[in-house]
Design an enzyme around this catalytic site. Structure first.
Site, PDB file in Angstrom:
ATOM      1  N   LYS A  71      -4.239  -5.495   4.849  1.00 33.38           N
ATOM      2  CA  LYS A  71      -3.071  -5.815   5.691  1.00 33.38           C
ATOM      3  C   LYS A  71      -3.452  -6.335   7.081  1.00 33.38           C
ATOM      4  O   LYS A  71      -2.739  -7.150   7.648  1.00 33.38           O
ATOM      5  CB  LYS A  71      -2.176  -4.575   5.844  1.00 33.38           C
ATOM      6  CG  LYS A  71      -1.402  -4.243   4.578  1.00 33.38           C
ATOM      7  CD  LYS A  71      -0.437  -3.098   4.829  1.00 33.38           C
ATOM      8  CE  LYS A  71       0.385  -2.799   3.595  1.00 33.38           C
ATOM      9  NZ  LYS A  71       1.389  -1.775   3.802  1.00 33.38           N
ATOM     10  N   ASP A 107       7.676  -3.808   5.824  1.00 35.90           N
ATOM     11  CA  ASP A 107       7.724  -2.354   5.591  1.00 35.90           C
ATOM     12  C   ASP A 107       8.779  -1.689   6.474  1.00 35.90           C
ATOM     13  O   ASP A 107       9.646  -0.950   5.999  1.00 35.90           O
ATOM     14  CB  ASP A 107       6.365  -1.713   5.887  1.00 35.90           C
ATOM     15  CG  ASP A 107       5.383  -1.872   4.738  1.00 35.90           C
ATOM     16  OD1 ASP A 107       5.836  -2.087   3.605  1.00 35.90           O
ATOM     17  OD2 ASP A 107       4.170  -1.773   4.991  1.00 35.90           O
TER      18      ASP A 107
END
Ligand code: NDP
Length: 285
Positions: A71, A107
């Protein structure tokens, strides 16, 4: 007109990635709308990340999800970042816009939509965040950008906790403070929204929950969990027993998946189908 046999490709890259359930949810969504899209679950080792992103471009993939451990490391290989992804310093979703790879972090946004769907406002609230890892950071930044008035970060590791508090205070209009995690931690009494952003309670450690004095959770609080497997973790059960309203992690997972679906296909995601597919998937375990 000649037939098109070419599917549009999206997917997730990570390692470990075999247990990632996102593909089942996205593919159910594509099928429901009759879209010729495929979601591939792809194992990529850290040393192969640059080649994998070249592959995303070479295969004209519509986009890709990133999970552990890519990420943060993916950022140098992308062309642009959204505001939230830039502040968070991590990307979980890439969108291929005519060859330009844009890094986004959905997210925290998925969590915000889950709260909104429950009619729970964030603007002007006092938030207490347990944890300072990737999920906690993404949610804390989105809450700050949405106008939370204060965020208290409770984390075991001081360095990570202080860094997150400083990031929020310096990059958003919200004030954040780090609080050390001592045994049977008291939840600050003025908390409106308490969030478990840690992995405590995640399957298979389902008998575990964050080390808190649960008597300090009260009916004025909304208590949320990022853990989505099990669907109703012990943390939420104990919080409900003290009168709090609870929100589980499935909403966050489904809504970030739905957001990615929209970003890649340009179509509204069939959220109900995606939700039911995931719920069924977890109930099989
Ligand atoms: P990270 O490894 O980045 O962070 C883990 C965090 O949890 C750290 O702050 C760590 O504290 C803390 N932690 C772990 N175990 C405990 C414990 N027993 N007690 C207290 N603190 C603990 O992980 P992620 O942020 O990526 O993931 C965290 C959770 O979020 C996972 O369960 C993941 O499945 C879930 N998640 C859910 C999503 C959803 O859509 N619902 C999306 C993304 C993640 P320390 O810094 O002190 O080590």
């Amino acid at each position: 007109m000649s037939k098109n046999y070419r599917a549009e490709l999206v997917g997730v890259i990570g390692d470990p990635v075999d247990g990632n359930p996102t593909g089942v949810m996205e593919e159910a969504g594509f099928a429901a709308l009759g879209l010729n899209f495929r979601y591939l679950t792809i194992k990529v080792l850290p040393q192969d990340l640059e080649d994998a992103i070249r592959g995303v471009r070479a295969f004209h993939m519509r986009g890709i999800n990133l999970t552990m451990p890519h990420k943060v490391q993916v950022i140098p290989y992308l062309d642009e970042l959204t505001e939230a992804a830039g502040i968070i310093g991590a990307v979980n979703t890439v969108i291929n816009q005519d060859g330009k790879l844009i890094g986004e972090n959905t997210d925290g946004k998925g969590f915000m939509i889950a709260l909104e769907n429950e009619g729970i406002p964030v603007k002007g609230t006092h938030i207490t965040m347990l944890g300072a890892g990737g999920a906690a950071k993404a949610i804390a930044v989105e809450c700050a950008l949405a106008g939370a008035s204060e965020i208290k970060i409770i984390n075991r590791d001081k360095t990570r906790g202080v860094a997150l508090a400083e990031l929020i205070t310096s990059r958003t209009g919200c004030t954040a403070e780090y609080i050390p995690w001592t045994e049977k931690k008291t939840v600050p009494a003025d908390t409106n929204i308490l969030i478990n952003g840690t992995s405590a309670g995640l399957f298979p450690d389902i008998d575990m929950c964050p080390d808190l004095d649960y008597a300090t959770i009260h009916e004025g609080m909304t208590v949320c969990d990022v853990v989505f497997n099990p669907v109703d973790p012990l943390f939420l059960q104990k919080s409900r027993a003290n009168g709090a309203r609870t929100v589980n992690g499935i909403g966050m997972l489904v809504n970030q998946g739905a957001m990615n679906f929209r970003l890649w296909t340009g179509r509204e995601a069939p959220v109900d189908v995606m939700y039911k597919t995931l719920e069924a998937e977890f109930s099989e375990e």
